[in-house]
Scaffold this motif. Structure first.
Motif, PDB file in Angstrom:
ATOM      1  N   GLN A  21       0.828  -1.208   0.000  1.00  0.00           N
ATOM      2  CA  GLN A  21       0.000   0.000   0.000  1.00  0.00           C
ATOM      3  C   GLN A  21       0.861   1.256   0.000  1.00  0.00           C
ATOM      4  O   GLN A  21       0.573   2.230  -0.701  1.00  0.00           O
ATOM      5  N   GLU A  32      -4.900  11.536  -8.118  1.00  0.00           N
ATOM      6  CA  GLU A  32      -5.169  10.103  -8.043  1.00  0.00           C
ATOM      7  C   GLU A  32      -5.238   9.643  -6.586  1.00  0.00           C
ATOM      8  O   GLU A  32      -6.042   8.769  -6.240  1.00  0.00           O
ATOM      9  N   ASN A  34      -6.299  11.429  -4.083  1.00  0.00           N
ATOM     10  CA  ASN A  34      -7.589  11.865  -3.562  1.00  0.00           C
ATOM     11  C   ASN A  34      -8.691  10.890  -3.959  1.00  0.00           C
ATOM     12  O   ASN A  34      -9.572  10.547  -3.159  1.00  0.00           O
ATOM     13  N   GLN A  35      -8.649  10.404  -5.203  1.00  0.00           N
ATOM     14  CA  GLN A  35      -9.646   9.438  -5.659  1.00  0.00           C
ATOM     15  C   GLN A  35      -9.516   8.112  -4.905  1.00  0.00           C
ATOM     16  O   GLN A  35     -10.513   7.483  -4.554  1.00  0.00           O
ATOM     17  N   GLU A  36      -8.283   7.695  -4.667  1.00  0.00           N
ATOM     18  CA  GLU A  36      -8.052   6.451  -3.923  1.00  0.00           C
ATOM     19  C   GLU A  36      -8.558   6.577  -2.489  1.00  0.00           C
ATOM     20  O   GLU A  36      -9.154   5.628  -1.942  1.00  0.00           O
ATOM     21  N   GLU A  38     -10.981   8.478  -1.441  1.00  0.00           N
ATOM     22  CA  GLU A  38     -12.440   8.458  -1.453  1.00  0.00           C
ATOM     23  C   GLU A  38     -12.955   7.017  -1.448  1.00  0.00           C
ATOM     24  O   GLU A  38     -13.969   6.705  -0.809  1.00  0.00           O
ATOM     25  N   ARG A  39     -12.262   6.142  -2.165  1.00  0.00           N
ATOM     26  CA  ARG A  39     -12.658   4.735  -2.180  1.00  0.00           C
ATOM     27  C   ARG A  39     -12.501   4.120  -0.782  1.00  0.00           C
ATOM     28  O   ARG A  39     -13.390   3.394  -0.309  1.00  0.00           O
ATOM     29  N   PHE A  40     -11.389   4.424  -0.116  1.00  0.00           N
ATOM     30  CA  PHE A  40     -11.177   3.904   1.239  1.00  0.00           C
ATOM     31  C   PHE A  40     -12.243   4.431   2.198  1.00  0.00           C
ATOM     32  O   PHE A  40     -12.736   3.700   3.066  1.00  0.00           O
ATOM     33  N   LEU A  42     -15.266   5.241   1.563  1.00  0.00           N
ATOM     34  CA  LEU A  42     -16.553   4.590   1.314  1.00  0.00           C
ATOM     35  C   LEU A  42     -16.569   3.160   1.846  1.00  0.00           C
ATOM     36  O   LEU A  42     -17.620   2.658   2.279  1.00  0.00           O
ATOM     37  N   GLU A  43     -15.417   2.504   1.820  1.00  0.00           N
ATOM     38  CA  GLU A  43     -15.350   1.091   2.193  1.00  0.00           C
ATOM     39  C   GLU A  43     -15.071   0.866   3.675  1.00  0.00           C
ATOM     40  O   GLU A  43     -15.442  -0.183   4.211  1.00  0.00           O
ATOM     41  N   ASN A  44     -14.413   1.831   4.330  1.00  0.00           N
ATOM     42  CA  ASN A  44     -13.974   1.617   5.710  1.00  0.00           C
ATOM     43  C   ASN A  44     -14.639   2.636   6.637  1.00  0.00           C
ATOM     44  O   ASN A  44     -14.277   3.822   6.639  1.00  0.00           O
ATOM     45  N   GLN A 323     -10.649  -3.455  10.131  1.00  0.00           N
ATOM     46  CA  GLN A 323     -10.789  -2.153   9.465  1.00  0.00           C
ATOM     47  C   GLN A 323     -10.073  -1.049  10.226  1.00  0.00           C
ATOM     48  O   GLN A 323      -9.557  -0.104   9.617  1.00  0.00           O
TER      49      GLN A 323
END
Length: 477
Positions: A21, A32, A34-36, A38-40, A42-44, A323
């Motif tokens: 990571q 990029e 910032n986009q990554e 945002e994914r974290f 949403l998931e965590n 998490q």
């Protein structure tokens, strides 16, 4: 053969999930990243942004990465629209309403608004609006629109009329004369030059749209009959064939140079790419110092509510425990990413301080290996750090890789940076006599007088990289 058991010791490198990571985050650009994140988020559920950190970057568009004047302001690279596709006309209206009321614009901004409108109206829409207002029959109007659909983004008709004719419905009984007439109507539309089949016809159409004058008539004669001689800068022969003096030919040449060989480009949607500088360089107490750009740094933290619930229910957290650990890894790796960027950036600035004082001509040769050895990092790590990471300086915004370059030997046994040599070449060409421009061999000789040994072919390579034409194309009357 009898089977046996053997014990063997060996060493090998294993990349833990945390290390994987860390490497991934390090090579991402700020946008990029910032986009990554945002994914974290949403998931965590254990991860959240601190208050006041919306996570939305608002970079300003620009055409070059090295033209920003404000160090803190995000600036885009000649990339530079956000990672999305160019906005459509309908999307533009939504963007305008979200950006604020147009009634707040001053009168002096009318020109910018008109340019924005032109950029958001496609060439075909622009031409179609004119055709709708023309006194043509429905049959002729349909044929004109057929020609318009065949134009490319620059406004050229790249297909011959013979190739287009079979594409028309045979029951309508169109012939080449009908297509020629339709093309003539298209070529009379705005912008002048649209519908041309080659650059020569494009320039000719633009000149014919101008009022007649001695300069315009001479320019038209040059374009129609002697365009190749003009491209070769054969001014002596041009003057003889046209029976004109230097002043007349110079005026005609300037008029031709003012024409637009791509008349449709002003209506083409241009992709914009944005840059968020990762670090900012300022001079403090006589020393160039690097600081992280706070606008580029995401502010993350552990969700206190979920953390307290997990604390009260030790041993039964299950997925939340995992998490929580992932969230802590992410926060640590993001911080480590920016710490590494800061260290590498400061090392680069220390090595290239002459550049910040005197500009490109003072750039010194620098390799990734030198920075890696200085900071005790692996060369691949420095490569990841300097890719798609940007530095805002008083001289503009630059990618970190910009400060690395090959070297050329000097007479004194030292070395000169290829960037510095390019800057010297540009200076020499900017100061040359346009009637007697410098050849590549002459430039190599002049650099040799300054102690920089450069071959003629190297000069040609650097000149081409600067988009500077050869000596024959730089010559003027």
């Amino acid at each position: 053969m009898k089977p046996t058991l053997q014990l063997k010791l060996s060493q090998h490198l294993t990349l833990t999930p945390q290390l994987q990571q860390s490497i991934k985050l390090l090579q991402l650009s700020t946008l990029e990243l910032n986009q990554e994140l945002e994914r974290f988020l949403l998931e965590n559920p254990m991860l959240e942004r601190e208050e006041g950190d919306a996570g939305d970057f608002s970079p300003a568009p620009s055409s070059s990465p090295s033209t920003a004047s404000e160090a803190e302001a995000p600036a885009p690279q000649d990339e530079r629209r956000n990672e999305s596709e160019p906005a459509s006309f309908d999307e533009a209206g939504e963007w305008a309403s979200a950006g604020g009321s147009s009634s707040n614009r001053d009168d002096e901004d009318d020109t910018d608004f008109q340019e924005f409108q032109a950029a958001e109206t496609s060439l075909r829409d622009h031409l179609d609006q004119q055709v709708s207002l023309s006194p043509l029959s429905d049959r002729d109007r349909a044929l004109v629109r057929f020609i318009i659909e065949a134009l490319d983004d620059d406004g050229y008709l790249n297909q011959s009329l013979d190739d287009l004719l079979p594409l028309l419905p045979p029951e309508l009984e169109f012939d080449l004369d009908d297509l020629s007439i339709a093309l003539h109507h298209v070529q009379n539309l705005d912008p002048a030059g649209v519908g041309a089949r080659n650059p020569q016809e494009c320039l000719s159409l633009q000149l014919r749209a101008m009022p007649s004058s001695p300069v315009r008539d001479l320019a038209l004669k040059v374009v129609d009959q002697h365009l190749e001689l003009l491209a070769e800068r054969n001014f002596v022969r041009l003057k003889r064939l046209l029976d004109c003096d230097d002043d007349a030919l110079r005026a005609a040449h300037m008029l031709i140079c003012s024409l637009d060989p791509h008349p449709g480009s002003q209506h083409s949607a241009q992709e914009m790419r944005y840059i968020m500088p990762d670090v900012v360089v300022r001079k403090q107490r006589g020393r160039w110092a690097v600081t992280l750009n706070p606008e580029a740094m995401p502010k993350l933290r552990i969700n206190s509510l979920y953390a307290s619930i997990l604390q009260q229910n030790r041993g039964s957290g299950g997925a939340l425990t995992s998490q929580l650990q992932e969230a802590r890894w992410l926060i640590k790796n993001v911080q480590q990413r920016f710490d590494t960027i800061l260290r590498v950036s400061q090392a680069i600035v220390d090595q290239q301080r002459q550049f910040f004082d005197y500009g490109e001509v003072a750039m010194r040769p620098l390799t990734l290996r030198e920075i890696a050895d200085q900071l005790e990092l692996h060369e691949s790590t420095v490569s990841r750090v300097t890719t798609q990471k940007f530095m805002a300086t008083p001289r503009g915004v630059f990618e970190l890789k910009y400060f690395f370059g090959s070297h050329v030997a000097t007479d004194t046994g030292g070395a000169a940076s290829s960037t510095a040599i390019r800057a010297l070449i540009r200076q020499l060409i900017d100061a040359e006599d346009r009637k007697k421009p410098l050849s590549d061999a002459k430039i190599a000789e002049l650099l040799g007088q300054q102690g920089i040994v450069v071959a003629r072919r190297t000069i040609a390579k650097y000149r081409e990289s600067l988009n500077i034409p050869p000596v024959s194309l730089r010559k003027t009357i």
